[in-house]
Design a protein around this motif. Sequence first.
Motif: not given
Length: 187
Positions: A138-156
């Motif tokens: 299983t490969l997981s990707l987390h894309v985070v807003d670096a300034l707000k430190e907010n998770l934008l996209w979580d996919v596996a």
Amino acid sequence: MKSIVSLLTLLVGVAAGCSSYRIVRNERDNSAVWTTYRTFAFVDTSRIDTAPGSIGYRTTMEQVKRAVATELTKRGYQQTDDSRMAGKPDLLVNIGAVVNEKTQTRQTTIYEAPRYIGQYRYHWQSQEVPVGTYEEGTLSLHVVDALKENLLWDVAISSVLGKKGVTPEQINEAVAKVFTKFPGKQA
């Protein structure tokens, strides 16, 4: 044993519409305004100690990073290096990979029951019996807003792994499939 794993790989491929990869998680922040993001960087994982026996782990993760960078670049995002910038990149990408050993089972049928010999409390029921093992990655990707430190996209994405491991082509194909669900700019 090898034929069971091959058969399972074939069945998963047919069930997934000729793709041996299945997206197991796809969550996103619907309030994110993707047009405001222009740059991305990967989270530094160089300090993570890999498990013994996983010599190809770092190489595989570098191949995954290249594939993710290619997909994001196609969508107009520019890769930056956090250490060379005055500020942070707009997006941070975190990558994780897990390999689990799974057991393939089948259900018994009444035809496999022992013959009834007249015992008073005879009982038989169907059950799952193990027939083989295989590895699922299983490969997981987390894309985070670096300034707000907010998770934008979580996919596996998940797939049955072959005995020889994964090739760069398989990694590219899996990452491309993941990015068909990307909520940001489309290629």
